[in-house]
Write a protein that holds these residues in place. Structure first.
Motif, PDB file in Angstrom:
ATOM      1  N   LEU A   1       4.341 -25.070  66.286  1.00 52.75           N
ATOM      2  CA  LEU A   1       3.734 -24.250  64.963  1.00 52.75           C
ATOM      3  C   LEU A   1       3.199 -22.937  65.326  1.00 52.75           C
ATOM      4  O   LEU A   1       3.843 -21.481  64.770  1.00 52.75           O
ATOM      5  CB  LEU A   1       3.209 -24.676  64.630  1.00 52.75           C
ATOM      6  CG  LEU A   1       2.802 -25.070  62.758  1.00 52.75           C
ATOM      7  CD1 LEU A   1       4.319 -25.227  62.694  1.00 52.75           C
ATOM      8  CD2 LEU A   1       1.700 -25.835  62.651  1.00 52.75           C
TER       9      LEU A   1
ATOM     10  N   ASN B   1       4.626 -13.899  61.094  1.00 49.54           N
ATOM     11  CA  ASN B   1       3.706 -13.176  60.013  1.00 49.54           C
ATOM     12  C   ASN B   1       2.866 -12.806  61.348  1.00 49.54           C
ATOM     13  O   ASN B   1       1.772 -14.070  61.058  1.00 49.54           O
ATOM     14  CB  ASN B   1       3.133 -14.071  59.031  1.00 49.54           C
ATOM     15  CG  ASN B   1       2.544 -13.471  58.218  1.00 49.54           C
ATOM     16  OD1 ASN B   1       2.086 -11.545  58.488  1.00 49.54           O
ATOM     17  ND2 ASN B   1       2.353 -13.040  57.333  1.00 49.54           N
TER      18      ASN B   1
ATOM     19  N   GLY C   1      10.092 -15.479  64.874  1.00 51.12           N
ATOM     20  CA  GLY C   1      10.079 -16.206  63.397  1.00 51.12           C
ATOM     21  C   GLY C   1      10.801 -17.569  63.739  1.00 51.12           C
ATOM     22  O   GLY C   1      10.283 -18.739  62.789  1.00 51.12           O
TER      23      GLY C   1
ATOM     24  N   THR D   1       8.124 -29.572  51.221  1.00 56.22           N
ATOM     25  CA  THR D   1       8.381 -28.968  52.991  1.00 56.22           C
ATOM     26  C   THR D   1       9.165 -28.157  52.575  1.00 56.22           C
ATOM     27  O   THR D   1      10.374 -27.958  53.608  1.00 56.22           O
ATOM     28  CB  THR D   1       9.248 -30.149  53.258  1.00 56.22           C
ATOM     29  OG1 THR D   1      10.362 -30.415  52.166  1.00 56.22           O
ATOM     30  CG2 THR D   1       8.739 -31.819  53.193  1.00 56.22           C
ATOM     31  N   VAL D   2       9.937 -27.206  51.527  1.00 55.17           N
ATOM     32  CA  VAL D   2      10.363 -26.223  51.853  1.00 55.17           C
ATOM     33  C   VAL D   2       9.689 -24.466  52.426  1.00 55.17           C
ATOM     34  O   VAL D   2       8.208 -24.418  52.580  1.00 55.17           O
ATOM     35  CB  VAL D   2      11.025 -25.642  50.083  1.00 55.17           C
ATOM     36  CG1 VAL D   2      11.411 -26.166  48.978  1.00 55.17           C
ATOM     37  CG2 VAL D   2       9.564 -25.065  49.706  1.00 55.17           C
ATOM     38  N   GLU D   3      10.730 -23.679  52.592  1.00 58.29           N
ATOM     39  CA  GLU D   3       9.853 -22.440  53.398  1.00 58.29           C
ATOM     40  C   GLU D   3       9.183 -21.889  52.654  1.00 58.29           C
ATOM     41  O   GLU D   3      10.009 -21.434  51.305  1.00 58.29           O
ATOM     42  CB  GLU D   3      10.815 -22.092  54.436  1.00 58.29           C
ATOM     43  CG  GLU D   3      11.418 -22.815  55.665  1.00 58.29           C
ATOM     44  CD  GLU D   3      12.658 -21.807  56.277  1.00 58.29           C
ATOM     45  OE1 GLU D   3      12.820 -20.582  55.723  1.00 58.29           O
ATOM     46  OE2 GLU D   3      13.221 -22.603  56.844  1.00 58.29           O
TER      47      GLU D   3
ATOM     48  N   HIS E   1       3.068 -26.950  56.619  1.00 60.99           N
ATOM     49  CA  HIS E   1       2.099 -26.687  57.633  1.00 60.99           C
ATOM     50  C   HIS E   1       1.737 -24.871  57.151  1.00 60.99           C
ATOM     51  O   HIS E   1       0.340 -24.988  58.043  1.00 60.99           O
ATOM     52  CB  HIS E   1       4.189 -26.446  58.938  1.00 60.99           C
ATOM     53  CG  HIS E   1       4.187 -26.911  59.133  1.00 60.99           C
ATOM     54  ND1 HIS E   1       5.844 -27.381  59.659  1.00 60.99           N
ATOM     55  CD2 HIS E   1       3.865 -28.305  59.729  1.00 60.99           C
ATOM     56  CE1 HIS E   1       5.797 -28.468  60.295  1.00 60.99           C
ATOM     57  NE2 HIS E   1       4.665 -28.617  60.210  1.00 60.99           N
TER      58      HIS E   1
ATOM     59  N   ILE F   1       5.855 -19.800  66.399  1.00 58.43           N
ATOM     60  CA  ILE F   1       6.828 -19.377  64.877  1.00 58.43           C
ATOM     61  C   ILE F   1       5.739 -18.474  63.663  1.00 58.43           C
ATOM     62  O   ILE F   1       6.014 -17.082  63.706  1.00 58.43           O
ATOM     63  CB  ILE F   1       7.089 -20.471  63.955  1.00 58.43           C
ATOM     64  CG1 ILE F   1       8.241 -20.953  65.247  1.00 58.43           C
ATOM     65  CG2 ILE F   1       7.892 -20.372  62.726  1.00 58.43           C
ATOM     66  CD1 ILE F   1       8.231 -22.779  64.294  1.00 58.43           C
TER      67      ILE F   1
ATOM     68  N   ALA G   1       9.462 -18.644  52.560  1.00 62.87           N
ATOM     69  CA  ALA G   1       9.818 -17.851  52.288  1.00 62.87           C
ATOM     70  C   ALA G   1      10.947 -17.962  50.551  1.00 62.87           C
ATOM     71  O   ALA G   1      10.878 -16.805  49.386  1.00 62.87           O
ATOM     72  CB  ALA G   1      10.798 -17.402  53.325  1.00 62.87           C
ATOM     73  N   LYS G   2      11.094 -18.643  50.390  1.00 61.57           N
ATOM     74  CA  LYS G   2      11.095 -19.500  49.170  1.00 61.57           C
ATOM     75  C   LYS G   2      10.390 -19.789  47.883  1.00 61.57           C
ATOM     76  O   LYS G   2      11.186 -19.433  46.630  1.00 61.57           O
ATOM     77  CB  LYS G   2      12.124 -21.265  48.789  1.00 61.57           C
ATOM     78  CG  LYS G   2      13.283 -21.201  50.208  1.00 61.57           C
ATOM     79  CD  LYS G   2      14.030 -22.358  50.041  1.00 61.57           C
ATOM     80  CE  LYS G   2      15.265 -22.237  51.588  1.00 61.57           C
ATOM     81  NZ  LYS G   2      15.640 -23.993  52.160  1.00 61.57           N
TER      82      LYS G   2
ATOM     83  N   LEU H   1       0.702 -15.912  53.903  1.00 63.13           N
ATOM     84  CA  LEU H   1       1.745 -17.105  54.769  1.00 63.13           C
ATOM     85  C   LEU H   1       2.952 -16.633  55.547  1.00 63.13           C
ATOM     86  O   LEU H   1       2.909 -15.284  55.520  1.00 63.13           O
ATOM     87  CB  LEU H   1       2.298 -17.986  53.537  1.00 63.13           C
ATOM     88  CG  LEU H   1       1.787 -18.165  52.498  1.00 63.13           C
ATOM     89  CD1 LEU H   1       2.505 -18.965  51.123  1.00 63.13           C
ATOM     90  CD2 LEU H   1       0.716 -19.162  52.948  1.00 63.13           C
ATOM     91  N   VAL H   2       3.260 -17.989  56.247  1.00 62.63           N
ATOM     92  CA  VAL H   2       4.613 -17.191  57.578  1.00 62.63           C
ATOM     93  C   VAL H   2       5.626 -17.676  56.219  1.00 62.63           C
ATOM     94  O   VAL H   2       5.544 -19.604  56.128  1.00 62.63           O
ATOM     95  CB  VAL H   2       4.142 -18.133  58.537  1.00 62.63           C
ATOM     96  CG1 VAL H   2       4.795 -18.163  58.994  1.00 62.63           C
ATOM     97  CG2 VAL H   2       3.084 -17.846  59.049  1.00 62.63           C
TER      98      VAL H   2
ATOM     99  N   GLU I   1       8.568 -18.683  57.403  1.00 64.15           N
ATOM    100  CA  GLU I   1       9.222 -19.674  58.356  1.00 64.15           C
ATOM    101  C   GLU I   1       9.145 -20.904  58.396  1.00 64.15           C
ATOM    102  O   GLU I   1       9.233 -21.754  58.580  1.00 64.15           O
ATOM    103  CB  GLU I   1       9.922 -19.112  59.775  1.00 64.15           C
ATOM    104  CG  GLU I   1      10.298 -17.558  59.563  1.00 64.15           C
ATOM    105  CD  GLU I   1       9.351 -15.957  59.578  1.00 64.15           C
ATOM    106  OE1 GLU I   1       8.870 -16.374  59.094  1.00 64.15           O
ATOM    107  OE2 GLU I   1      10.337 -15.180  59.787  1.00 64.15           O
ATOM    108  N   LEU I   2       7.876 -20.977  57.858  1.00 65.79           N
ATOM    109  CA  LEU I   2       6.643 -21.970  57.777  1.00 65.79           C
ATOM    110  C   LEU I   2       7.054 -23.120  55.898  1.00 65.79           C
ATOM    111  O   LEU I   2       7.010 -22.607  55.341  1.00 65.79           O
ATOM    112  CB  LEU I   2       5.831 -22.481  58.934  1.00 65.79           C
ATOM    113  CG  LEU I   2       5.754 -21.772  59.915  1.00 65.79           C
ATOM    114  CD1 LEU I   2       4.072 -21.876  60.273  1.00 65.79           C
ATOM    115  CD2 LEU I   2       6.278 -22.594  61.225  1.00 65.79           C
TER     116      LEU I   2
ATOM    117  N   ARG J   1      22.226 -25.985  56.458  1.00 67.15           N
ATOM    118  CA  ARG J   1      20.540 -26.106  56.307  1.00 67.15           C
ATOM    119  C   ARG J   1      19.776 -25.805  57.631  1.00 67.15           C
ATOM    120  O   ARG J   1      18.983 -25.427  58.056  1.00 67.15           O
ATOM    121  CB  ARG J   1      19.096 -26.472  55.592  1.00 67.15           C
ATOM    122  CG  ARG J   1      18.959 -26.050  54.438  1.00 67.15           C
ATOM    123  CD  ARG J   1      18.393 -27.124  53.708  1.00 67.15           C
ATOM    124  NE  ARG J   1      16.774 -27.284  53.454  1.00 67.15           N
ATOM    125  CZ  ARG J   1      16.107 -27.297  52.638  1.00 67.15           C
ATOM    126  NH1 ARG J   1      16.348 -28.815  51.574  1.00 67.15           N
ATOM    127  NH2 ARG J   1      14.540 -27.427  53.381  1.00 67.15           N
TER     128      ARG J   1
END
Lengths: 251, 335
Positions: free
Chosen positions: B201, B209, B277, A136-138, A98, B204, A140-141, A90-91, A93-94, B23
């Motif tokens: 997209l 990554n 990123g 919709t959360v990134e 996404h 990024i 990373a969370k 996974l990325v 930041e997305l 945010r």
């Protein structure tokens, strides 16, 4: 019915090092095969051969009974063979949705159709029983278990029929590992996906796999249904192999 | 029996608005920009006059356009320090094409932009194919272009070619608000590209990554090379715009590394991560606005220009610290 994946006599060498020799294994649809082995036994090499990253030096690979020569990872993916790597896919930041549709985005003209992707991601994750409160959360969370679950869900969504999970439970707590084990159990129940899991934890492997195979020094030395083995037997086999190699080592 | 759904009351609504605000990656720089405008307007009534705003717009626009390209490249995990030299070279390329080869003005401008894109292509290929770090690749390209520029121009400024004057010059920089209009148009366009398109997209993903992006089947080298080409082309456009605005083609347009470093500073102050990123085009515009307001405001209140770089350095450091802090807040409170 033919196996979803059959590997016959596969060998792979890197210079003087023989990583795989005469490897045979098979897995059917709705079946989960656990692939066990020490570090350096050749598990990752075998996965990379099956996913098209390495070309084997000998042997053949059959998908649904038909021999295939895998030219690349993309080619393997087009045949329904997909690999989920440990916590790398996974990325951060997305957003979750996404990530779910990365490189398979839905668009309206040149613009992303975020609304559709959000809805489809929510539906698909719900169908697969993956509990993500907000797509919709990134990424990373998310916890390690949630990230891995999304990576698996993404592969399944992209029509993977043969799923290779490279140590999906490594570095995970019991609760997080349960997310993945439940997901694999659900996929098994669907009956249309063949799954190969590389695992280190024998108890977890036995919990979800139908069969376990042990790879030692590039060879499959054990292949049996989980009902016919136990954690104690698997541990004994691995320890015996380790002691044998120590005795054989010079000095 | 009816079900009553609680709507967020005053404090809850305010908390949600605050969470939504922090945010946003542009949050900190927006606060700084507003504070600076308020401070300088309170210090001197000249600040918010039309003439002065035009000065700020003209000073901001070319570097902000370069910063847009820099954001894309930084987000994809690379950097280009040769772009300022592309900005200086592009007007000369137009001049050579028109005055030495008789090419009409508009095709000459297009040719200059295409050559700039080619320079970006070379930067990208060296970085991705030969695995030379982009800092080193573009450092070499910077000196190479500098040498070409000084050798071919003999370090003399020249006038804008006669065939490029008139409407072309007015539309592309000499008009009062031409620079700002182009800048805003490009900022909006590339903001949409970064946030609403596949290219954005994938940019990024590649910076965030690279292994994951590769495994997802994204052609990471193509994305990086494309962004090198983008930043060079935007650099050339900014250089042409500046030449038309000052009505002269000067080898010192952009002041050598100044336009590049200011654009990178604007991107970083605007919340773009050097590690790749993440980053925003709007943030870079705000970052550039902050730097321009600082310089302009100091002039108006009579502070010497000398401490400006001190302030710029502090602004970069403070904004990086603030971005780190806000990132932690976002991660802790966002989910």
């Amino acid at each position: 019915m033919a196996d979803a994946l059959r590997v016959e006599g596969v060998a792979k060498r890197f210079g003087a090092l023989t990583a795989l020799q005469d490897v045979n294994l098979h897995v059917g649809r709705g079946e989960v095969l656990g692939l066990l082995g020490d570090n350096g036994a050749g598990k990752s090499t075998l996965i990379k051969v099956i996913c098209g990253f390495h070309r084997p030096d000998a042997g053949r690979i059959l998908v649904d009974g038909i021999e295939v020569v895998l030219r690349s990872v993309d080619h393997a993916r087009s045949l329904g063979i997909d690999t989920v790597y440990q916590d790398l896919a996974l990325v951060n930041e997305l957003s979750v949705y996404h990530n779910m549709f990365l490189n398979r985005e839905h668009r309206i003209g040149p613009l992303l159709n975020n609304r559709l992707m959000r809805r489809l991601a929510e539906e698909h994750l719900r169908e697969m029983g993956v509990d993500i409160p907000d797509v919709t959360v990134e990424a990373a969370k998310l916890s390690g278990g949630q990230r891995q679950a999304i990576a698996v869900a993404r592969s399944v969504y992209s029509a993977a029929r043969i799923l290779l999970l490279d140590e999906p439970l490594a570095a995970m707590g019991a609760k997080e590992a349960t997310i993945i084990l439940d997901l694999v159990a659900d996929l098994k129940a669907r009956g249309d996906v063949a799954i190969v899991i590389i695992a280190h934890n024998y108890a977890q492997a036995l919990q979800v796999c139908d069969r376990v195979a042990i790879l030692q020094q590039g060879r499959i030395t054990f292949d049996r249904p989980t009902a016919e083995t136990s954690v104690a037997e698997l541990t004994d086999l691995m320890v015996a192999d380790y002691r044998g190699r120590r005795r054989a080592a010079p000095g | 029996m009816s079900v009553v759904v609680d709507k967020p009351r005053g404090p809850a609504l305010a908390r949600r608005a605050w969470t939504g605000f922090i945010r946003r990656r542009e949050a900190s720089v927006l606060v700084v920009a507003i504070a600076l405008v308020v401070y300088f307007q309170a210090s001197t009534p000249l600040f918010l006059t039309t003439d002065n705003l035009r000065n700020i717009a003209q000073a901001t626009a070319p570097t902000a356009i370069v910063a847009v390209g820099i954001v894309f490249l930084l987000v994809s995990g690379e950097i280009d320090i040769s772009v300022g030299m592309v900005a200086a070279l592009a007007p000369y390329l137009m001049h050579y094409a028109i005055d030495f080869y008789g090419v009409p003005a508009v095709p000459a401008i297009v040719l200059a932009l295409l050559i700039a894109a080619g320079i970006g292509l070379v930067n990208g290929l060296i970085t991705t194919r030969l695995k030379v770090p982009s800092f080193v690749t573009t450092l070499g390209m910077f000196y190479l272009l500098y040498g070409i520029l000084l050798t071919t121009s003999r370090a003399y400024p020249v006038a804008v070619p006669a065939s490029a004057k008139g409407d072309v010059q007015t539309w592309l920089g000499a008009g009062d608000w031409a620079s700002l209009s182009w800048c805003l148009l490009l900022v909006v366009f590339f903001h949409l590209v970064l946030t609403r398109t596949r290219w954005g997209l994938h940019t990024i993903s590649v910076g965030g990554n690279i292994l994951g992006a590769t495994e997802a089947g994204i052609r990471v080298n193509r994305v990086k090379v494309g962004n090198f080409m983008l930043v060079s082309t935007l650099g050339a456009f900014a250089g042409l715009m500046e030449a038309f605005r000052i009505n002269s083609i000067d080898p010192n347009i952009g002041g050598g590394t100044r336009i590049t470093f200011t654009a990178i500073a604007a991107a970083v102050i605007g919340g773009t991560a050097l590690a790749g990123g993440s980053g925003t085009v709007i943030g870079a515009l705000l970052g550039m606005f902050v730097l321009a307001v600082l310089q302009n405001g100091f002039n108006l209140v009579g502070v010497s220009a000398n401490p400006f770089f001190l302030i710029q350095g502090l602004a970069i450091l403070v904004s990086m610290i603030a971005n780190q802090y806000l990132s932690r807040l976002r991660r802790a409170g966002g989910s």
